[in-house]
Design a protein around this motif. Structure first.
Motif, PDB file in Angstrom:
ATOM      1  N   CYS A 263       0.816  -1.132  -0.032  1.00 45.47           N
ATOM      2  CA  CYS A 263       0.017  -0.077  -0.037  1.00 45.47           C
ATOM      3  C   CYS A 263       0.967   1.252   0.084  1.00 45.47           C
ATOM      4  N   ALA A 264       0.656   2.219  -0.589  1.00 41.72           N
ATOM      5  CA  ALA A 264       1.156   3.546  -0.752  1.00 41.72           C
ATOM      6  C   ALA A 264       0.511   4.738  -0.236  1.00 41.72           C
ATOM      7  N   GLY A 265       1.071   5.443   0.963  1.00 36.47           N
ATOM      8  CA  GLY A 265       0.428   6.647   1.228  1.00 36.47           C
ATOM      9  C   GLY A 265       1.623   7.725   0.946  1.00 36.47           C
ATOM     10  N   GLY A 266       2.576   7.840   1.913  1.00 33.93           N
ATOM     11  CA  GLY A 266       3.712   8.456   1.218  1.00 33.93           C
ATOM     12  C   GLY A 266       4.624   7.726   0.428  1.00 33.93           C
ATOM     13  N   GLY A 267       4.708   6.419   0.600  1.00 29.49           N
ATOM     14  CA  GLY A 267       5.388   5.526  -0.139  1.00 29.49           C
ATOM     15  C   GLY A 267       6.409   4.694   0.677  1.00 29.49           C
ATOM     16  N   SER A 268       6.532   5.036   2.003  1.00 29.92           N
ATOM     17  CA  SER A 268       7.620   4.310   2.672  1.00 29.92           C
ATOM     18  C   SER A 268       7.828   2.921   2.629  1.00 29.92           C
ATOM     19  N   ASN A 269       6.481   2.141   2.961  1.00 31.02           N
ATOM     20  CA  ASN A 269       6.467   0.862   3.341  1.00 31.02           C
ATOM     21  C   ASN A 269       6.591   0.020   1.816  1.00 31.02           C
ATOM     22  N   MET A 319       9.223  19.229  -4.941  1.00 29.83           N
ATOM     23  CA  MET A 319       9.705  17.764  -4.991  1.00 29.83           C
ATOM     24  C   MET A 319       9.025  17.460  -6.218  1.00 29.83           C
ATOM     25  N   VAL A 320       9.567  16.762  -7.195  1.00 28.25           N
ATOM     26  CA  VAL A 320       8.663  16.204  -8.354  1.00 28.25           C
ATOM     27  C   VAL A 320       8.030  14.920  -7.670  1.00 28.25           C
ATOM     28  N   MET A 321       6.684  15.031  -7.719  1.00 29.60           N
ATOM     29  CA  MET A 321       5.912  13.885  -7.276  1.00 29.60           C
ATOM     30  C   MET A 321       4.939  13.818  -8.056  1.00 29.60           C
ATOM     31  N   HIS A 322       4.268  12.413  -7.938  1.00 27.40           N
ATOM     32  CA  HIS A 322       2.802  12.433  -8.188  1.00 27.40           C
ATOM     33  C   HIS A 322       1.765  13.083  -7.385  1.00 27.40           C
ATOM     34  N   HIS A 334     -10.932   5.646   6.515  1.00 26.39           N
ATOM     35  CA  HIS A 334     -10.520   5.280   7.600  1.00 26.39           C
ATOM     36  C   HIS A 334      -8.816   4.920   7.377  1.00 26.39           C
ATOM     37  N   ALA A 335      -8.387   4.623   6.108  1.00 28.23           N
ATOM     38  CA  ALA A 335      -7.027   4.460   6.169  1.00 28.23           C
ATOM     39  C   ALA A 335      -6.186   5.851   6.267  1.00 28.23           C
ATOM     40  N   GLY A 336      -6.161   6.200   7.584  1.00 26.76           N
ATOM     41  CA  GLY A 336      -5.630   7.759   7.703  1.00 26.76           C
ATOM     42  C   GLY A 336      -4.227   7.860   7.117  1.00 26.76           C
ATOM     43  N   GLY A 337      -3.624   6.645   6.901  1.00 28.33           N
ATOM     44  CA  GLY A 337      -2.207   6.931   6.689  1.00 28.33           C
ATOM     45  C   GLY A 337      -2.072   6.894   4.998  1.00 28.33           C
ATOM     46  N   LEU A 338      -3.010   6.839   4.548  1.00 26.56           N
ATOM     47  CA  LEU A 338      -3.119   6.821   3.110  1.00 26.56           C
ATOM     48  C   LEU A 338      -3.688   8.234   2.273  1.00 26.56           C
ATOM     49  N   ARG A 339      -3.830   9.080   3.295  1.00 26.93           N
ATOM     50  CA  ARG A 339      -4.556  10.451   2.762  1.00 26.93           C
ATOM     51  C   ARG A 339      -3.625  11.605   2.391  1.00 26.93           C
ATOM     52  N   TYR A 340      -2.328  11.354   2.282  1.00 27.16           N
ATOM     53  CA  TYR A 340      -1.305  12.531   1.466  1.00 27.16           C
ATOM     54  C   TYR A 340      -1.450  12.887   0.281  1.00 27.16           C
ATOM     55  N   HIS A 341      -1.106  14.130   0.158  1.00 29.00           N
ATOM     56  CA  HIS A 341      -1.570  14.595  -1.270  1.00 29.00           C
ATOM     57  C   HIS A 341      -0.393  14.032  -2.261  1.00 29.00           C
ATOM     58  N   GLY A 342       0.764  13.672  -1.833  1.00 30.86           N
ATOM     59  CA  GLY A 342       1.694  13.327  -2.725  1.00 30.86           C
ATOM     60  C   GLY A 342       2.173  11.991  -2.688  1.00 30.86           C
ATOM     61  N   MET A 343       3.136  11.729  -3.413  1.00 34.79           N
ATOM     62  CA  MET A 343       3.867  10.380  -3.240  1.00 34.79           C
ATOM     63  C   MET A 343       5.318  10.484  -3.511  1.00 34.79           C
ATOM     64  N   ALA A 344       6.213   9.737  -2.682  1.00 33.29           N
ATOM     65  CA  ALA A 344       7.269  10.013  -2.381  1.00 33.29           C
ATOM     66  C   ALA A 344       8.281   9.921  -4.130  1.00 33.29           C
ATOM     67  N   PRO A 345       9.307  10.962  -4.130  1.00 32.71           N
ATOM     68  CA  PRO A 345       9.891  11.428  -5.268  1.00 32.71           C
ATOM     69  C   PRO A 345      10.141   9.980  -5.833  1.00 32.71           C
ATOM     70  N   LEU A 346      11.099   9.239  -5.144  1.00 32.42           N
ATOM     71  CA  LEU A 346      11.541   8.027  -5.642  1.00 32.42           C
ATOM     72  C   LEU A 346      10.429   7.301  -6.320  1.00 32.42           C
ATOM     73  N   VAL A 347       9.527   6.911  -5.654  1.00 34.16           N
ATOM     74  CA  VAL A 347       8.492   5.988  -6.366  1.00 34.16           C
ATOM     75  C   VAL A 347       7.915   6.552  -7.098  1.00 34.16           C
ATOM     76  N   SER A 348       7.588   8.227  -7.263  1.00 32.77           N
ATOM     77  CA  SER A 348       6.880   8.676  -8.272  1.00 32.77           C
ATOM     78  C   SER A 348       8.017   8.532  -9.646  1.00 32.77           C
TER      79      SER A 348
END
Lengths: 455, 455
Positions: A263-269, A319-322, A334-348
């Motif tokens: 799963c990807a919120g900010g992208g770290s896991n 930062m360049v992101m999706h 309810h998936a509070g951790g997946l509510r961030y507007h962007g995605m990690a630059p490296l994943v993006s």
């Protein structure tokens, strides 16, 4: 054969893996407000220099200091499970594996980076840290980490979560941290928001602004800020997950998996599991690598690939992101951790370069998957993690249709014992699906029109 | 050296250990209301015959069926940790080890017996089970277990806990079980209590009566009852803990521990760790074996050693136990799992025969110990478990005073993530110590005066 493989302690990785070194096209630099690349000195008020250097590092492998490995060894290597009971329930020829990051003291993958960040801060002379937390996983993890290395910590928790999940605060206090609802009257940023919207539920963007301000406004320079996802060094710290999973799959007698899911919120896991496998894909192995996000916050599947800021008010570099735009207001999923507007630059960047196949899933399908998983495999996963479970089940069903013995690997990023309110709402029939309308996305994205373009 | 040893899957015990075979004086038989020993047939409406046979078994070793080992292998063998961070904080020459049973899907040692009970019931043709739960650990564990083997389950949860801990119900529902507050209008026993005391907070004794009635009143005979502690077969199932701990201590290079500690409510987690070591003590090894209980519910340290019933209304046989009397009304201490009026007959017999040194500890010391443990070792323990932590710290400090390099082993029976309300009350200064007054004990014990005497 046991349904679970745990490595010996000495098989815990000794280095982190940096995808930046292997991406076919190197990632774009962070930019300051003036449009010029950010220098290490510009970030120094926020982060200690050793972590800034790591953030900008392009080495493929980075040694993990012994002091960090010693703390990680309290729960790492984490187990890799074969989901035989789930496979049986699905009647699939696929073999499903999951890396169990819920075994950490804080209950998720987050401590992998929290311990590293706290340790580097301690080395650099930091006395106290600040951070923000949405659902509470990161705040809890950094509270645990700061207690391990001996740092004070102040956590700004998004007010709506603070009120819905009072026990996250108790967890953080048990580890010695202070946790206050955001917006608060302890920062300029918080007071500004409160003056305008006294009843605001708060947001991750506001909480980041408060936490960063609280760090940089300490004249002693002994207070630094820590971020739980998105940034390169955070993703780097998580790559122990994928490295261990590789070694464990080999002990199960498996070669390269066919599908890797997180799963990807900010992208770290997601990155932590996927990047070491992505290296193999860049080197020629065939596999599908799938970051999974909610339809209600579809930054990778429907956002722009553009320069954006990481918070609400521009305390972070561009930062360049999706991204859905930093003005994005999430639905109360309810998936509070997946509510961030962007995605990690490296994943993006990896998505942009065709190495990954992002996917959005609906909330109801996620909870149905999580309940099926609990009743077969036994573990109650976090609502965020349920997105990975849902995608794994989709892939297993696809393998059934195709009659293929695929190997599917996903990251069980955290348990859901602090998030049972979501399950309660699901059983009570109070949840539904929500797809972010196109005109809303376009409205949010108007906020980044003035930023530099990706060339 | 890693701070943690996990055995290989094939090192998981293949047999359970039965202390009854080695006790110098054999345990007394259970008696029926007529004062004569209970026969297997008398228990058949409540339990399946395979478990009744196990309850009465006097063999030293009992094979663990493969079907049970397969499910246990989802999280067993559980880790044994060396508490180096705690040792350092205490400045003790003692080496402190803890067996981490919090890694099970339900978060405690309880699934060790829940899986076995569900499996034997399934073998015997049971279609559904009933049980009671106080704090919620056992109800959650049996819900998880029934989902693993395919049985329906109804859990009677003591009403005050049901209301204070709504998420325990959600956990059980996630695994497919039904959870209703006790007293309820679904049983004669419940209706009787409700008619007399409509606002009663409920009690474990009432909930047991309801669960047993719900089982025996099913005319099909396909509904059976399961108990989470106290009985011989429950303690038997827990002895995987101590057997694993022995093998793990050996890998740490340790021989016989000097001190073995577990918190004791009904006695099952304590027995699970302690009984395999108690066998060594009977064979001549020197060690202190310490069951730890709250000063507010001091069944072993201050109760009578006498025949008593296991519930409030006499649905169970008479058993020889250390008991405060079945009329005992517990104070609202947060360690809900340590509020039972009696102590397992096998533990009671071992104490009576001088093999164990029971100890009572105060609530405030327990929470202080738990917070120190969280800030050093990282894990947030259950309030029940905090009693074992407090005693381990007492023993470590004693070793410091004596200047001795003692080896202290305790059972970390469960995590406290579902019990953070207790920590919250502790931080808020709302908790205090409570020692059960002698006259109250004598009052409760009046209720067992008519029972047969232990000879």
């Amino acid at each position: 054969m046991s349904p679970r493989v745990i490595l010996d302690p000495e098989e815990m990785p000794k280095q982190w893996y940096n995808l930046a070194a292997d991406l076919p096209k190197p990632p774009k630099p962070y930019l300051g407000p003036d449009g010029n690349p950010v220098t290490p000195e510009m970030m120094a008020p926020i982060f200690p220099m050793n972590l800034i250097e790591q953030e900008m590092c392009t080495d493929r492998w980075v040694d993990i200091p012994d002091g960090i490995r010693e703390v990680l060894a309290k729960w790492r290597p984490s187990p890799l499970h074969r989901a035989k009971s789930l496979e049986k329930a699905l009647g699939t020829p696929a073999r499903i594996y999951y890396k169990n990051e819920s075994v950490s003291p804080a209950g998720s993958h987050k401590p992998n980076s929290a311990i590293a960040q706290a340790w580097y801060n301690k080395q650099a002379g930091t006395k106290r840290m600040t951070t923000e937390t949405g659902a509470g996983q990161w705040g809890s993890a950094l509270a645990f980490a700061c207690s391990q290395v001996g740092l004070d910590l102040k956590v700004y928790m998004v007010r709506v979560s603070f009120e819905q999940k009072p026990y996250r605060k108790v967890m953080m206090e048990t580890w010695g941290a202070e946790c206050i609802p955001s917006p608060s009257d302890t920062t300029e940023a918080g007071r500004r928001v409160l003056a305008e919207m006294p009843d605001t539920p708060g947001s991750l963007g506001i909480a980041i602004s408060e936490a960063v301000e609280a760090a940089v406004s300490d004249p002693s320079g002994e207070t630094k800020y820590g971020l739980g996802s998105v940034l390169n060094h955070v993703l780097l710290h998580q790559t122990v997950i994928g490295q261990e999973a590789k070694a464990q799959l080999a002990k199960f007698g498996e070669k390269t998996p066919d599908v890797v899911i997180g799963c990807a919120g900010g992208g770290s896991n997601f990155a932590g599991l996927a990047f070491p496998f992505c290296a193999d894909k860049i080197a020629g192995s065939e596999m599908d690598i799938i970051p999974v996000e909610p339809f209600s916050c579809p930054s990778i599947t429907r956002g722009a690939y553009a320069y954006d800021i990481g918070d609400k008010s521009g305390m972070t570099p561009l930062m360049v992101m999706h991204t859905l735009g930093h003005d994005f207001i999430p639905s109360p999923i309810h998936a509070g951790g997946l509510r961030y507007h962007g995605m990690a630059p490296l994943v993006s960047a990896a998505v942009d370069q065709g190495l990954m196949s992002p996917r959005a899933v609906h909330q109801m399908e996620c909870f149905e998957a999580a309940v099926q998983f609990a009743r077969t495999e036994g573990l109650i996963v976090a609502p965020e993690t349920s997105h990975a479970v849902a995608a794994a089940i989709q892939e297993a069903n696809k393998a059934t249709e195709e009659g293929k013995e695929k190997v599917i690997l996903f990251n069980l990023s955290g348990h859901g014992l602090m998030d049972l309110k979501g399950y309660q709402a699901f059983f009570a029939g109070e949840l539904s699906d929500y797809e972010l309308p196109q005109e809303e996305i376009e409205g949010f994205l108007a906020g980044i029109k003035g930023f530099p373009k990706v060339v």
